[in-house]
Design a protein around this motif. Structure first.
Motif, PDB file in Angstrom:
ATOM      1  N   TRP A   1       0.841  -1.199   0.000  1.00 28.36           N
ATOM      2  CA  TRP A   1       0.000   0.000   0.000  1.00 28.36           C
ATOM      3  C   TRP A   1       0.877   1.250   0.000  1.00 28.36           C
ATOM      4  N   ILE A   2       0.280   2.367  -0.412  1.00 32.00           N
ATOM      5  CA  ILE A   2       0.974   3.652  -0.421  1.00 32.00           C
ATOM      6  C   ILE A   2      -0.049   4.751  -0.183  1.00 32.00           C
ATOM      7  N   THR A   3       0.303   5.754   0.607  1.00 33.94           N
ATOM      8  CA  THR A   3      -0.615   6.853   0.896  1.00 33.94           C
ATOM      9  C   THR A   3      -0.465   7.962  -0.133  1.00 33.94           C
ATOM     10  N   TRP A   4      -1.484   8.813  -0.180  1.00 34.17           N
ATOM     11  CA  TRP A   4      -1.405   9.976  -1.064  1.00 34.17           C
ATOM     12  C   TRP A   4      -0.295  10.912  -0.605  1.00 34.17           C
ATOM     13  N   ALA A   5      -0.058  11.036   0.701  1.00 32.74           N
ATOM     14  CA  ALA A   5       1.030  11.880   1.189  1.00 32.74           C
ATOM     15  C   ALA A   5       2.369  11.412   0.624  1.00 32.74           C
ATOM     16  N   GLU A   6       2.564  10.106   0.531  1.00 29.36           N
ATOM     17  CA  GLU A   6       3.808   9.566  -0.028  1.00 29.36           C
ATOM     18  C   GLU A   6       3.899   9.829  -1.523  1.00 29.36           C
ATOM     19  N   VAL A   7       2.796   9.653  -2.230  1.00 30.31           N
ATOM     20  CA  VAL A   7       2.807   9.912  -3.681  1.00 30.31           C
ATOM     21  C   VAL A   7       3.138  11.376  -3.950  1.00 30.31           C
TER      22      VAL A   7
ATOM     23  N   ALA B   1      -8.246  13.181  -0.907  1.00 28.12           N
ATOM     24  CA  ALA B   1      -7.410  13.850   0.089  1.00 28.12           C
ATOM     25  C   ALA B   1      -7.918  15.255   0.390  1.00 28.12           C
ATOM     26  N   ALA B   2      -8.511  15.904  -0.587  1.00 28.87           N
ATOM     27  CA  ALA B   2      -9.078  17.235  -0.337  1.00 28.87           C
ATOM     28  C   ALA B   2     -10.194  17.170   0.702  1.00 28.87           C
ATOM     29  N   GLN B   3     -10.862  16.023   0.792  1.00 30.45           N
ATOM     30  CA  GLN B   3     -11.942  15.847   1.771  1.00 30.45           C
ATOM     31  C   GLN B   3     -11.450  15.279   3.099  1.00 30.45           C
ATOM     32  N   HIS B   4     -10.472  14.368   3.034  1.00 33.48           N
ATOM     33  CA  HIS B   4     -10.117  13.580   4.224  1.00 33.48           C
ATOM     34  C   HIS B   4      -8.691  13.785   4.725  1.00 33.48           C
ATOM     35  N   GLY B   5      -7.828  14.428   3.944  1.00 28.27           N
ATOM     36  CA  GLY B   5      -6.435  14.622   4.335  1.00 28.27           C
ATOM     37  C   GLY B   5      -5.505  13.653   3.637  1.00 28.27           C
ATOM     38  N   ASP B   6      -4.276  14.103   3.384  1.00 29.80           N
ATOM     39  CA  ASP B   6      -3.319  13.326   2.595  1.00 29.80           C
ATOM     40  C   ASP B   6      -2.991  11.969   3.216  1.00 29.80           C
ATOM     41  N   ASP B   7      -2.870  11.919   4.543  1.00 29.96           N
ATOM     42  CA  ASP B   7      -2.518  10.667   5.209  1.00 29.96           C
ATOM     43  C   ASP B   7      -3.713   9.738   5.387  1.00 29.96           C
ATOM     44  N   ASN B   8      -4.890  10.206   5.030  1.00 29.35           N
ATOM     45  CA  ASN B   8      -6.107   9.419   5.192  1.00 29.35           C
ATOM     46  C   ASN B   8      -6.618   8.862   3.862  1.00 29.35           C
ATOM     47  N   VAL B   9      -5.744   8.836   2.885  1.00 25.52           N
ATOM     48  CA  VAL B   9      -6.063   8.260   1.566  1.00 25.52           C
ATOM     49  C   VAL B   9      -4.902   7.353   1.175  1.00 25.52           C
ATOM     50  N   ARG B  10      -5.214   6.127   0.765  1.00 25.53           N
ATOM     51  CA  ARG B  10      -4.155   5.203   0.365  1.00 25.53           C
ATOM     52  C   ARG B  10      -4.642   4.286  -0.752  1.00 25.53           C
ATOM     53  N   LEU B  11      -3.671   3.717  -1.423  1.00 23.15           N
ATOM     54  CA  LEU B  11      -3.913   2.715  -2.455  1.00 23.15           C
ATOM     55  C   LEU B  11      -3.388   1.386  -1.932  1.00 23.15           C
ATOM     56  N   VAL B  12      -4.256   0.372  -1.892  1.00 26.26           N
ATOM     57  CA  VAL B  12      -3.870  -0.981  -1.495  1.00 26.26           C
ATOM     58  C   VAL B  12      -3.903  -1.849  -2.754  1.00 26.26           C
ATOM     59  N   VAL B  13      -2.799  -2.548  -3.027  1.00 27.80           N
ATOM     60  CA  VAL B  13      -2.712  -3.339  -4.262  1.00 27.80           C
ATOM     61  C   VAL B  13      -2.173  -4.737  -3.983  1.00 27.80           C
ATOM     62  N   TRP B  14      -2.454  -5.634  -4.928  1.00 25.60           N
ATOM     63  CA  TRP B  14      -1.849  -6.972  -4.941  1.00 25.60           C
ATOM     64  C   TRP B  14      -1.729  -7.402  -6.394  1.00 25.60           C
ATOM     65  N   PHE B  15      -1.011  -8.488  -6.621  1.00 23.99           N
ATOM     66  CA  PHE B  15      -0.692  -8.917  -7.977  1.00 23.99           C
ATOM     67  C   PHE B  15      -0.992 -10.397  -8.158  1.00 23.99           C
ATOM     68  N   ASP B  16      -1.255 -10.775  -9.402  1.00 21.39           N
ATOM     69  CA  ASP B  16      -1.425 -12.196  -9.723  1.00 21.39           C
ATOM     70  C   ASP B  16      -0.724 -12.514 -11.035  1.00 21.39           C
TER      71      ASP B  16
END
Length: 205
Positions: free
Chosen positions: A90-96, A189-204
């Motif tokens: 996972w990665i947060t919007w703040a990190e991006v 993030a504009a609604q919830h804050g940069d650290d309160n938005v993230r992308l969770v991913v997996w691969f196959d």
């Protein structure tokens, strides 16, 4: 066999005056992200042929992930077993937002970049491992792999082979298929804050 990505955008928000929890906002597939090994390597360290320092590799499933993500992964395990997916992270919007998109990969791409001459100049036609024509021309033994210094190039027939170090923006273009993901994360993030938005991913595979 190729590798594909799945995942969700999540946001964290209060629930009836209690501690904030994470909610699933978008299915990554709905945002048009397709197979893209340069981006996978740059962001998550998967199929990292371009030799980037990954931004968010192998972090695992967040302990507080949303109910929708937990349910989806449970469904995949039921259908395909524990090996039905891999490399969850996972990665947060703040990190991006903090990424230096001009940062180069740590070493040259393991795939040589192939160019053909056109009336407009050299045109990139692809990236590949060692082709039979290239291996024969430079005297590589079957199965031999070498690391070539950046800028090393060979003209073989009408194809120019070049060793290249690419930058993050070459792997994840600001106008490419990841732009809808960043736009959606920015809006959340504009609604919830940069650290309160993230992308969770997996691969196959």
């Amino acid at each position: 066999m190729g590798t594909d990505i799945s995942g969700y955008l999540e946001h964290r928000a209060p629930q009836d005056g209690r501690e904030p929890i994470w909610y699933a906002s978008y299915d990554l597939g709905s945002l048009g992200v397709d197979r893209d090994y340069d981006a996978f390597g740059c962001l998550f360290g998967v199929r990292n042929y371009a030799n980037f320092r990954p931004l968010a590799a192998a972090r695992g499933l967040p302990a507080d992930t949303s109910a929708a993500v937990s349910a989806r992964l449970a469904q995949l395990i039921e259908w395909y077993g524990e090996n039905g997916f891999h490399s969850i992270t996972w990665i947060t919007w703040a990190e991006v937002k903090a990424v230096d998109w001009d940062e180069p990969a740590e070493k040259p791409d393991r795939r040589l970049h192939e160019f053909r001459r056109t009336p407009e100049g050299l045109g990139l036609t692809g990236k590949s491992g060692v082709s039979p024509a290239f291996a024969k021309a430079v005297g590589l033994r079957p199965g031999e792999v070498r690391e070539w210094p950046e800028g090393t190039e060979w003209l073989i027939g009408d194809t120019l082979y070049r060793s290249v170090i690419i930058r993050r923006r070459d792997a994840v273009s600001g106008t490419g298929q990841w732009q809808p993901v960043w736009d959606a994360m920015k809006g959340l993030a504009a609604q919830h804050g940069d650290d309160n938005v993230r992308l969770v991913v997996w691969f196959d595979d």
